[in-house]
Write a protein that holds these residues in place. Structure first.
Motif, PDB file in Angstrom:
ATOM      1  N   ASP A   1       0.841  -1.204   0.000  1.00 60.78           N
ATOM      2  CA  ASP A   1       0.000   0.000   0.000  1.00 60.78           C
ATOM      3  C   ASP A   1       0.875   1.254   0.000  1.00 60.78           C
ATOM      4  O   ASP A   1       0.622   2.211  -0.740  1.00 60.78           O
ATOM      5  N   TRP A   2       1.866   1.258   0.867  1.00 58.73           N
ATOM      6  CA  TRP A   2       2.798   2.391   0.979  1.00 58.73           C
ATOM      7  C   TRP A   2       3.500   2.636  -0.357  1.00 58.73           C
ATOM      8  O   TRP A   2       3.605   3.773  -0.821  1.00 58.73           O
ATOM      9  N   CYS A   3       3.960   1.545  -0.977  1.00 59.76           N
ATOM     10  CA  CYS A   3       4.636   1.656  -2.275  1.00 59.76           C
ATOM     11  C   CYS A   3       3.717   2.249  -3.334  1.00 59.76           C
ATOM     12  O   CYS A   3       4.120   3.138  -4.106  1.00 59.76           O
ATOM     13  N   ARG A   4       2.490   1.769  -3.403  1.00 54.44           N
ATOM     14  CA  ARG A   4       1.577   2.245  -4.446  1.00 54.44           C
ATOM     15  C   ARG A   4       1.178   3.710  -4.215  1.00 54.44           C
ATOM     16  O   ARG A   4       1.006   4.460  -5.179  1.00 54.44           O
ATOM     17  N   LEU A   5       1.026   4.119  -2.969  1.00 54.09           N
ATOM     18  CA  LEU A   5       0.759   5.529  -2.683  1.00 54.09           C
ATOM     19  C   LEU A   5       1.897   6.409  -3.180  1.00 54.09           C
ATOM     20  O   LEU A   5       1.673   7.420  -3.847  1.00 54.09           O
ATOM     21  N   LEU A   6       3.127   6.017  -2.843  1.00 52.66           N
ATOM     22  CA  LEU A   6       4.296   6.782  -3.267  1.00 52.66           C
ATOM     23  C   LEU A   6       4.395   6.835  -4.789  1.00 52.66           C
ATOM     24  O   LEU A   6       4.722   7.870  -5.374  1.00 52.66           O
ATOM     25  N   TRP A   7       4.106   5.721  -5.431  1.00 54.46           N
ATOM     26  CA  TRP A   7       4.200   5.644  -6.891  1.00 54.46           C
ATOM     27  C   TRP A   7       3.111   6.492  -7.553  1.00 54.46           C
ATOM     28  O   TRP A   7       3.388   7.272  -8.471  1.00 54.46           O
ATOM     29  N   THR A   8       1.893   6.366  -7.088  1.00 59.69           N
ATOM     30  CA  THR A   8       0.769   7.040  -7.727  1.00 59.69           C
ATOM     31  C   THR A   8       0.905   8.562  -7.654  1.00 59.69           C
ATOM     32  O   THR A   8       0.561   9.268  -8.609  1.00 59.69           O
ATOM     33  N   TYR A   9       1.424   9.061  -6.542  1.00 58.70           N
ATOM     34  CA  TYR A   9       1.495  10.519  -6.340  1.00 58.70           C
ATOM     35  C   TYR A   9       2.932  11.047  -6.429  1.00 58.70           C
ATOM     36  O   TYR A   9       3.231  12.121  -5.901  1.00 58.70           O
ATOM     37  N   ARG A  10       3.760  10.311  -7.141  1.00 51.97           N
ATOM     38  CA  ARG A  10       5.183  10.663  -7.241  1.00 51.97           C
ATOM     39  C   ARG A  10       5.428  12.048  -7.847  1.00 51.97           C
ATOM     40  O   ARG A  10       6.433  12.686  -7.563  1.00 51.97           O
ATOM     41  N   GLU A  11       4.520  12.507  -8.718  1.00 47.63           N
ATOM     42  CA  GLU A  11       4.711  13.788  -9.398  1.00 47.63           C
ATOM     43  C   GLU A  11       4.265  14.978  -8.560  1.00 47.63           C
ATOM     44  O   GLU A  11       4.607  16.122  -8.875  1.00 47.63           O
ATOM     45  N   SER A  12       3.489  14.741  -7.505  1.00 48.38           N
ATOM     46  CA  SER A  12       2.897  15.866  -6.775  1.00 48.38           C
ATOM     47  C   SER A  12       3.291  15.935  -5.310  1.00 48.38           C
ATOM     48  O   SER A  12       2.894  16.876  -4.614  1.00 48.38           O
ATOM     49  N   LEU A  13       4.066  14.975  -4.830  1.00 48.59           N
ATOM     50  CA  LEU A  13       4.412  14.952  -3.410  1.00 48.59           C
ATOM     51  C   LEU A  13       5.315  16.119  -3.030  1.00 48.59           C
ATOM     52  O   LEU A  13       6.186  16.533  -3.803  1.00 48.59           O
ATOM     53  N   ASN A  14       5.120  16.605  -1.821  1.00 51.18           N
ATOM     54  CA  ASN A  14       5.994  17.625  -1.239  1.00 51.18           C
ATOM     55  C   ASN A  14       7.096  16.889  -0.480  1.00 51.18           C
ATOM     56  O   ASN A  14       6.938  16.564   0.706  1.00 51.18           O
ATOM     57  N   PHE A  15       8.212  16.607  -1.151  1.00 50.69           N
ATOM     58  CA  PHE A  15       9.270  15.801  -0.549  1.00 50.69           C
ATOM     59  C   PHE A  15       9.956  16.527   0.599  1.00 50.69           C
ATOM     60  O   PHE A  15      10.441  15.898   1.544  1.00 50.69           O
ATOM     61  N   GLY A  16      10.019  17.848   0.533  1.00 51.91           N
ATOM     62  CA  GLY A  16      10.595  18.605   1.632  1.00 51.91           C
ATOM     63  C   GLY A  16       9.779  18.450   2.900  1.00 51.91           C
ATOM     64  O   GLY A  16      10.325  18.255   3.998  1.00 51.91           O
ATOM     65  N   LEU A  17       8.443  18.543   2.764  1.00 52.84           N
ATOM     66  CA  LEU A  17       7.551  18.353   3.907  1.00 52.84           C
ATOM     67  C   LEU A  17       7.673  16.935   4.447  1.00 52.84           C
ATOM     68  O   LEU A  17       7.742  16.722   5.670  1.00 52.84           O
ATOM     69  N   LEU A  18       7.695  15.941   3.541  1.00 53.15           N
ATOM     70  CA  LEU A  18       7.805  14.549   3.960  1.00 53.15           C
ATOM     71  C   LEU A  18       9.095  14.327   4.745  1.00 53.15           C
ATOM     72  O   LEU A  18       9.092  13.711   5.822  1.00 53.15           O
ATOM     73  N   GLU A  19      10.203  14.828   4.233  1.00 51.55           N
ATOM     74  CA  GLU A  19      11.494  14.641   4.910  1.00 51.55           C
ATOM     75  C   GLU A  19      11.482  15.290   6.292  1.00 51.55           C
ATOM     76  O   GLU A  19      11.949  14.689   7.276  1.00 51.55           O
ATOM     77  N   SER A  20      10.955  16.505   6.385  1.00 51.55           N
ATOM     78  CA  SER A  20      10.945  17.185   7.682  1.00 51.55           C
ATOM     79  C   SER A  20      10.089  16.434   8.687  1.00 51.55           C
ATOM     80  O   SER A  20      10.436  16.341   9.877  1.00 51.55           O
ATOM     81  N   ARG A  21       8.960  15.870   8.223  1.00 51.79           N
ATOM     82  CA  ARG A  21       8.094  15.118   9.132  1.00 51.79           C
ATOM     83  C   ARG A  21       8.757  13.833   9.605  1.00 51.79           C
ATOM     84  O   ARG A  21       8.728  13.504  10.804  1.00 51.79           O
ATOM     85  N   ILE A  22       9.358  13.094   8.681  1.00 47.26           N
ATOM     86  CA  ILE A  22       9.998  11.835   9.044  1.00 47.26           C
ATOM     87  C   ILE A  22      11.151  12.079  10.019  1.00 47.26           C
ATOM     88  O   ILE A  22      11.327  11.352  11.005  1.00 47.26           O
ATOM     89  N   LYS A  23      11.928  13.116   9.776  1.00 46.65           N
ATOM     90  CA  LYS A  23      13.044  13.438  10.678  1.00 46.65           C
ATOM     91  C   LYS A  23      12.527  13.899  12.032  1.00 46.65           C
ATOM     92  O   LYS A  23      13.058  13.516  13.073  1.00 46.65           O
ATOM     93  N   MET A  24      11.482  14.723  12.023  1.00 46.78           N
ATOM     94  CA  MET A  24      10.929  15.205  13.284  1.00 46.78           C
ATOM     95  C   MET A  24      10.376  14.051  14.125  1.00 46.78           C
ATOM     96  O   MET A  24      10.490  14.029  15.348  1.00 46.78           O
ATOM     97  N   MET A  25       9.796  13.066  13.470  1.00 46.36           N
ATOM     98  CA  MET A  25       9.269  11.898  14.170  1.00 46.36           C
ATOM     99  C   MET A  25      10.370  10.945  14.635  1.00 46.36           C
ATOM    100  O   MET A  25      10.109  10.034  15.426  1.00 46.36           O
ATOM    101  N   GLY A  26      11.582  11.114  14.105  1.00 47.02           N
ATOM    102  CA  GLY A  26      12.705  10.279  14.521  1.00 47.02           C
ATOM    103  C   GLY A  26      12.716   8.897  13.920  1.00 47.02           C
ATOM    104  O   GLY A  26      13.260   7.957  14.525  1.00 47.02           O
ATOM    105  N   VAL A  27      12.136   8.736  12.712  1.00 49.08           N
ATOM    106  CA  VAL A  27      12.034   7.399  12.118  1.00 49.08           C
ATOM    107  C   VAL A  27      12.630   7.351  10.709  1.00 49.08           C
ATOM    108  O   VAL A  27      12.211   6.530   9.889  1.00 49.08           O
ATOM    109  N   MET A  28      13.634   8.187  10.434  1.00 50.14           N
ATOM    110  CA  MET A  28      14.261   8.139   9.119  1.00 50.14           C
ATOM    111  C   MET A  28      14.991   6.818   8.902  1.00 50.14           C
ATOM    112  O   MET A  28      15.016   6.287   7.782  1.00 50.14           O
ATOM    113  N   SER A  29      15.583   6.260   9.961  1.00 49.50           N
ATOM    114  CA  SER A  29      16.256   4.964   9.833  1.00 49.50           C
ATOM    115  C   SER A  29      15.274   3.885   9.406  1.00 49.50           C
ATOM    116  O   SER A  29      15.569   3.063   8.528  1.00 49.50           O
ATOM    117  N   GLU A  30      14.081   3.891  10.006  1.00 47.59           N
ATOM    118  CA  GLU A  30      13.053   2.916   9.635  1.00 47.59           C
ATOM    119  C   GLU A  30      12.582   3.148   8.205  1.00 47.59           C
ATOM    120  O   GLU A  30      12.385   2.190   7.443  1.00 47.59           O
TER     121      GLU A  30
END
Length: 369
Positions: free
Chosen positions: A238-267
């Protein structure tokens, strides 16, 4: 250990997940009954069935194909019935001035090439605090059974007709307050800034989280289950297909900041390596992926756990929950969870201990609420 049947199963899964041809000759003689067992266990029968359609170099025995066809037709029929039920129930809620988002499940299914072939689970509604209370009052009156509410997380499950419906006033995990703080930002974005998308289900417009928010919800949800009772490949797909389907419109900067803030970039990176190296996710489409020996090793260990425990930990012996008295049941659950966190600490040593402490505190608090 990933044996020949596991390898063949993963090859077919990749073929169905990405609708690409499968080179099957290299696996030689495989046990299709074992592949079907794995597909059922991981809730990916439809994807594997689609993968069989992409096998061009080997003639798959018709009897084996028909087993997958039969299972997939049942999945398709269930999905059609579930979609009709969701449309009707959401319309009934709106008639009562109750508004909800549909999360996970049938909403994510729309990201697949064949939405009706994704194995359906429960129906999950995500509501603002006021709508959660109103929905709880309205739906419990028409439910045939209602579970005990988790008041801290604002979570309530019930059965309506033949469908399991879950209400969520938050999407909190039990493993990390940092993750939950990040999910608060997601919630604000959804309910106060209106960051949603929609799916036309029949003639009813169903609102879903925007892709930027949905990806965080799906990832943190399956991460919570991974550290808890376990996850299956369906959640990762499911995660893979979400990323694939919306690959052209995702805010990668927002995603990165959220993942880092949550402390789960390693995961994120480890599951990304699993998606790319075992599930065929195009490397350039997996955010923050980098092929390293460490990430590859973690991905392999995660896959071993997923294949061993089954979807949502269904391979684990849970008979003690019925046989044992409440106190003994709680003690056994604690020791099992401790063992699971210890195993995961071999993959994510920095987070596993802290997540386990948070998990225990959450479970203790729930006993006194």
């Amino acid at each position: 250990m990933i044996n020949k049947n596991n390898q063949a199963f993963l090859a077919l899964l990749r073929g169905g997940l990405w609708e690409k041809d499968v080179e099957f000759w290299k696996y030689g003689s495989v046990d299709f009954s074992e592949i079907l067992r794995l597909a059922l266990e991981q809730s990916v029968v439809g994807l594997v069935a689609a993968g069989l359609e992409h096998v061009k170099d080997v003639k798959v025995p018709q009897a084996d194909v028909l087993q997958f066809v039969g299972q997939t037709l049942q999945i398709e029929q269930r999905n059609k019935a579930m979609n009709a039920f969701i449309a009707d129930l959401i319309q009934r809620l709106r008639n009562e001035d109750i508004y909800t988002l549909l999360v996970k499940g049938q909403g994510v299914a729309q990201c697949y090439e064949r939405p009706l072939w994704r194995s359906a689970g429960d129906i999950d509604f995500y509501l603002s605090k006021d709508n959660y209370e109103k929905a709880k009052t309205f739906l419990t009156k028409i439910a045939s059974s209602v579970d005990e509410e988790d008041r801290r997380r604002m979570h309530l499950g019930m059965t309506i007709d033949r469908w399991v419906v879950e209400l969520h006033g938050t999407m909190y995990t039990e493993i990390s307050n940092r993750i939950n703080k990040g999910l608060d930002d997601v919630e604000d974005d959804l309910f106060y800034r209106g960051s949603v998308r929609s799916w036309i289900n029949g003639n009813v417009q169903i609102f879903l989280p925007s892709a930027d928010n949905d990806i965080v919800i799906v990832f943190t949800h399956f991460l919570g289950h991974f550290y808890g009772e376990g996850i299956g490949l369906r959640q990762i797909c499911d995660w893979c297909r979400l990323l694939w389907t919306y690959r052209e419109s995702l805010n990668f900067g927002l995603l990165e900041s959220r993942i880092k803030m949550m402390g789960v970039m390693s995961e994120w990176k480890a599951f990304g390596a699993l998606a790319v190296e075992f599930l065929g996710m195009p490397e350039e489409m997996m955010p923050f992926y980098k092929k390293t020996k460490s990430n590859s090793r973690k991905a392999k260990r995660i896959l071993d756990i997923v294949l061993t425990t089954g979807n949502m930990g269904h391979n684990k012996d849970g008979s003690y929950r019925v046989k044992c008295a409440p106190f003994k049941r709680n003690v056994m659950t604690f020791w099992r969870r401790a063992g699971e966190f210890a195993r995961i600490s071999m993959i994510f040593p920095l987070n596993a201990v802290g997540f386990f402490i948070t998990y225990v505190k959450a479970r203790v608090r729930s006993l006194y609420m």
